[in-house]
Scaffold this motif. Sequence first.
Motif, PDB file in Angstrom:
ATOM      1  N   ARG A  74       0.813  -1.219   0.000  1.00  0.00           N
ATOM      2  CA  ARG A  74       0.000   0.000   0.000  1.00  0.00           C
ATOM      3  C   ARG A  74       0.848   1.272   0.000  1.00  0.00           C
ATOM      4  NH1 ARG A  74      -3.841  -0.070   4.885  1.00  0.00           N
ATOM      5  NH2 ARG A  74      -4.621   1.797   3.796  1.00  0.00           N
ATOM      6  N   ARG A  75       2.138   1.127  -0.058  1.00  0.00           N
ATOM      7  CA  ARG A  75       3.002   2.298   0.091  1.00  0.00           C
ATOM      8  C   ARG A  75       3.380   2.953  -1.237  1.00  0.00           C
ATOM      9  NH1 ARG A  75       6.677   1.872   5.527  1.00  0.00           N
ATOM     10  NH2 ARG A  75       5.067   0.905   6.836  1.00  0.00           N
ATOM     11  N   ARG A  76       3.094   2.343  -2.346  1.00  0.00           N
ATOM     12  CA  ARG A  76       3.372   2.908  -3.675  1.00  0.00           C
ATOM     13  C   ARG A  76       4.833   3.340  -3.803  1.00  0.00           C
ATOM     14  NH1 ARG A  76      -0.487   7.304  -5.776  1.00  0.00           N
ATOM     15  NH2 ARG A  76       1.215   7.349  -7.277  1.00  0.00           N
ATOM     16  N   LEU A  77       5.705   2.363  -3.594  1.00  0.00           N
ATOM     17  CA  LEU A  77       7.140   2.584  -3.680  1.00  0.00           C
ATOM     18  C   LEU A  77       7.724   1.793  -4.846  1.00  0.00           C
ATOM     19  CD1 LEU A  77       7.977   2.095   0.101  1.00  0.00           C
ATOM     20  CD2 LEU A  77       7.619   4.263  -1.078  1.00  0.00           C
ATOM     21  N   GLY A  78       8.729   2.362  -5.475  1.00  0.00           N
ATOM     22  CA  GLY A  78       9.540   1.614  -6.426  1.00  0.00           C
ATOM     23  C   GLY A  78      10.840   1.241  -5.744  1.00  0.00           C
ATOM     24  N   ALA A  97       6.224  -3.354 -18.843  1.00  0.00           N
ATOM     25  CA  ALA A  97       4.763  -3.344 -18.784  1.00  0.00           C
ATOM     26  C   ALA A  97       4.265  -3.897 -17.452  1.00  0.00           C
ATOM     27  CB  ALA A  97       4.184  -4.153 -19.944  1.00  0.00           C
ATOM     28  N   TYR A  98       5.027  -4.839 -16.881  1.00  0.00           N
ATOM     29  CA  TYR A  98       4.648  -5.382 -15.582  1.00  0.00           C
ATOM     30  C   TYR A  98       4.663  -4.285 -14.525  1.00  0.00           C
ATOM     31  CZ  TYR A  98       4.558  -8.473 -11.519  1.00  0.00           C
ATOM     32  OH  TYR A  98       4.215  -9.096 -10.343  1.00  0.00           O
ATOM     33  N   GLY A  99       5.676  -3.392 -14.581  1.00  0.00           N
ATOM     34  CA  GLY A  99       5.699  -2.272 -13.645  1.00  0.00           C
ATOM     35  C   GLY A  99       4.512  -1.351 -13.850  1.00  0.00           C
ATOM     36  N   ALA A 100       4.191  -1.056 -15.125  1.00  0.00           N
ATOM     37  CA  ALA A 100       3.064  -0.163 -15.431  1.00  0.00           C
ATOM     38  C   ALA A 100       1.739  -0.761 -14.978  1.00  0.00           C
ATOM     39  CB  ALA A 100       3.037   0.124 -16.929  1.00  0.00           C
ATOM     40  N   TRP A 101       1.649  -2.085 -14.957  1.00  0.00           N
ATOM     41  CA  TRP A 101       0.401  -2.765 -14.559  1.00  0.00           C
ATOM     42  C   TRP A 101       0.043  -2.457 -13.111  1.00  0.00           C
ATOM     43  CZ3 TRP A 101      -0.870  -6.918 -11.188  1.00  0.00           C
ATOM     44  CH2 TRP A 101      -2.131  -7.483 -11.416  1.00  0.00           C
ATOM     45  N   PHE A 102       1.064  -2.135 -12.279  1.00  0.00           N
ATOM     46  CA  PHE A 102       0.820  -1.850 -10.864  1.00  0.00           C
ATOM     47  C   PHE A 102       0.479  -0.391 -10.608  1.00  0.00           C
ATOM     48  CE2 PHE A 102       2.964  -5.899 -10.297  1.00  0.00           C
ATOM     49  CZ  PHE A 102       2.280  -6.442  -9.224  1.00  0.00           C
ATOM     50  N   ALA A 103       0.598   0.464 -11.601  1.00  0.00           N
ATOM     51  CA  ALA A 103       0.308   1.876 -11.406  1.00  0.00           C
ATOM     52  C   ALA A 103      -1.180   2.084 -11.156  1.00  0.00           C
ATOM     53  CB  ALA A 103       0.747   2.682 -12.626  1.00  0.00           C
ATOM     54  N   GLY A 143      13.545   1.563 -15.015  1.00  0.00           N
ATOM     55  CA  GLY A 143      12.366   1.855 -15.819  1.00  0.00           C
ATOM     56  C   GLY A 143      11.119   1.197 -15.282  1.00  0.00           C
ATOM     57  N   ARG A 144      11.243  -0.052 -14.865  1.00  0.00           N
ATOM     58  CA  ARG A 144      10.088  -0.764 -14.298  1.00  0.00           C
ATOM     59  C   ARG A 144       9.588  -0.049 -13.042  1.00  0.00           C
ATOM     60  NH1 ARG A 144      11.038  -6.885 -12.497  1.00  0.00           N
ATOM     61  NH2 ARG A 144      12.376  -5.775 -11.004  1.00  0.00           N
ATOM     62  N   ALA A 145      10.526   0.407 -12.196  1.00  0.00           N
ATOM     63  CA  ALA A 145      10.131   1.128 -10.982  1.00  0.00           C
ATOM     64  C   ALA A 145       9.421   2.436 -11.325  1.00  0.00           C
ATOM     65  CB  ALA A 145      11.356   1.390 -10.110  1.00  0.00           C
ATOM     66  N   PRO A 150       5.397   5.329  -8.785  1.00  0.00           N
ATOM     67  CA  PRO A 150       5.675   5.369  -7.343  1.00  0.00           C
ATOM     68  C   PRO A 150       5.658   6.802  -6.813  1.00  0.00           C
ATOM     69  CG  PRO A 150       7.730   5.214  -8.542  1.00  0.00           C
ATOM     70  CD  PRO A 150       6.634   5.141  -9.575  1.00  0.00           C
ATOM     71  N   ARG A 151       5.380   6.938  -5.544  1.00  0.00           N
ATOM     72  CA  ARG A 151       5.488   8.240  -4.896  1.00  0.00           C
ATOM     73  C   ARG A 151       6.899   8.447  -4.363  1.00  0.00           C
ATOM     74  NH1 ARG A 151      -0.008   9.692  -1.669  1.00  0.00           N
ATOM     75  NH2 ARG A 151       1.088  11.686  -1.679  1.00  0.00           N
ATOM     76  N   LEU A 152       7.677   7.370  -4.308  1.00  0.00           N
ATOM     77  CA  LEU A 152       9.050   7.419  -3.827  1.00  0.00           C
ATOM     78  C   LEU A 152       9.792   6.215  -4.406  1.00  0.00           C
ATOM     79  CD1 LEU A 152      11.246   8.541  -1.793  1.00  0.00           C
ATOM     80  CD2 LEU A 152      10.253   6.975  -0.110  1.00  0.00           C
ATOM     81  N   ILE A 153      11.051   6.418  -4.804  1.00  0.00           N
ATOM     82  CA  ILE A 153      11.891   5.316  -5.276  1.00  0.00           C
ATOM     83  C   ILE A 153      12.967   5.034  -4.231  1.00  0.00           C
ATOM     84  CG2 ILE A 153      13.638   4.631  -6.975  1.00  0.00           C
ATOM     85  CD1 ILE A 153      12.040   6.038  -9.102  1.00  0.00           C
ATOM     86  N   LEU A 154      13.123   3.777  -3.878  1.00  0.00           N
ATOM     87  CA  LEU A 154      14.173   3.335  -2.968  1.00  0.00           C
ATOM     88  C   LEU A 154      15.232   2.596  -3.785  1.00  0.00           C
ATOM     89  CD1 LEU A 154      11.928   1.857  -0.114  1.00  0.00           C
ATOM     90  CD2 LEU A 154      12.785   4.203  -0.350  1.00  0.00           C
ATOM     91  N   ALA A 155      16.489   2.935  -3.586  1.00  0.00           N
ATOM     92  CA  ALA A 155      17.596   2.296  -4.302  1.00  0.00           C
ATOM     93  C   ALA A 155      18.633   1.868  -3.274  1.00  0.00           C
ATOM     94  CB  ALA A 155      18.198   3.254  -5.323  1.00  0.00           C
ATOM     95  N   ASP A 156      18.719   0.562  -3.030  1.00  0.00           N
ATOM     96  CA  ASP A 156      19.623   0.032  -2.006  1.00  0.00           C
ATOM     97  C   ASP A 156      20.920  -0.442  -2.659  1.00  0.00           C
ATOM     98  OD1 ASP A 156      20.814  -0.988   0.214  1.00  0.00           O
ATOM     99  OD2 ASP A 156      19.377  -2.602   0.557  1.00  0.00           O
TER     100      ASP A 156
END
Length: 366
Positions: A74-78, A97-103, A143-145, A150-156
């Motif tokens: 529910r956090r809408r994060l990439g 397209a799999y990433g876009a499917w979750f938008a 790109g998928r993220a 997302p409202r925020l992207i996390l990159a570890d």
Amino acid sequence: MLEVSVRHAFSGFTLDAAFRAPPGVTVLFGRSGSGKTTIVNAVAGLLMPDAGRIASGDWTLLDTEAGIRLGPHRRRLGYIFQEGRLFPHLTVRQNLAYGAWFAPKDAPREDMGRVVDLLGIGHLLDRRPGALSGGEKQRVAIGRALLSAPRLILADEPLAALDEARKAEILPYFERLRDEVAVPILYVSHSASEVARLATTVVAMDAGRVVAQGPAAEVLGDPSVLPAGAREAGAVLTARVARHHDDGLTELDAMGVPLFLPRVAQAPGAALRVRIAAHDVILSRSRPEGLSALNILPGVVHDVRPGAGPGAIVALDTKAGRVLARITRRSATAMGLAPGQTCHAIVKSVSVAPQDVGGARRDLAE
């Protein structure tokens, strides 16, 4: 403005960190074990901390006092991991397209064509992940993220698994994300070069605590912080490309001070960030003559910080910006270095590595 305040106790380690992250790339920077990934996992909802609050404006992900604990879905994060984690049986186009499917249907979406152009992956769309290099996989993962809105992207530590050539390939794409995409990015790294090139804001971590936060030049130029240790100390200068010379050197204009580096790819007028490692700087009380080094920056000593061993870090304020030098305490004593004294920083042109030079917004170089 992303606000993070997290407290959590593990066996033998306690995280107690708070910071505010403005738009752009906020880098959590510090040694391994300082708590960087733990914070990212708390933001992602993969760790439910003992206490804390994580919010951006009116969007609250976690507030333990109010009983708000949104699940990860529910956090809408990439989330961009060290490895691309692409679906091996799908093409690049299908992974995107799999990433876009979750938008969410009502969320502002990135155009796939724009994302493909931004990341330079148009020629890869019909390939499967097994036919991609490590850097190409990471660009597809980015790109998928992005396409998941997302409202925020996390990159570890997204470049940790790549060799130097692949890192050099992908760093410019993260710079473009910083400058061209509205989504804020929370980025984990223990590489001073990555931090210097990418960070809008640095949150320096040590032993589960935030020890400093602010713009990259400010935090990395503070000799009292050094989150990655004295060996990784180095300051960041912002400059623009003045001209390319026929002998293979590029001349930069750093706030009116000329800097000469091995040829860079950017065209005249382009803005750059340049990290100068402290161990590559020599100091002289008087202006030196007859040296092979081309870069001589006069300045004033801001601080002298002795280390636990034989070394010391000297912070020098020059017209081009703050420069750090790592010298011996014996040299600092012999030179009588103290705050307020004039001094000259000497930097060999060839000592600045290509990975320490990256793009910056032009307005920051003027």
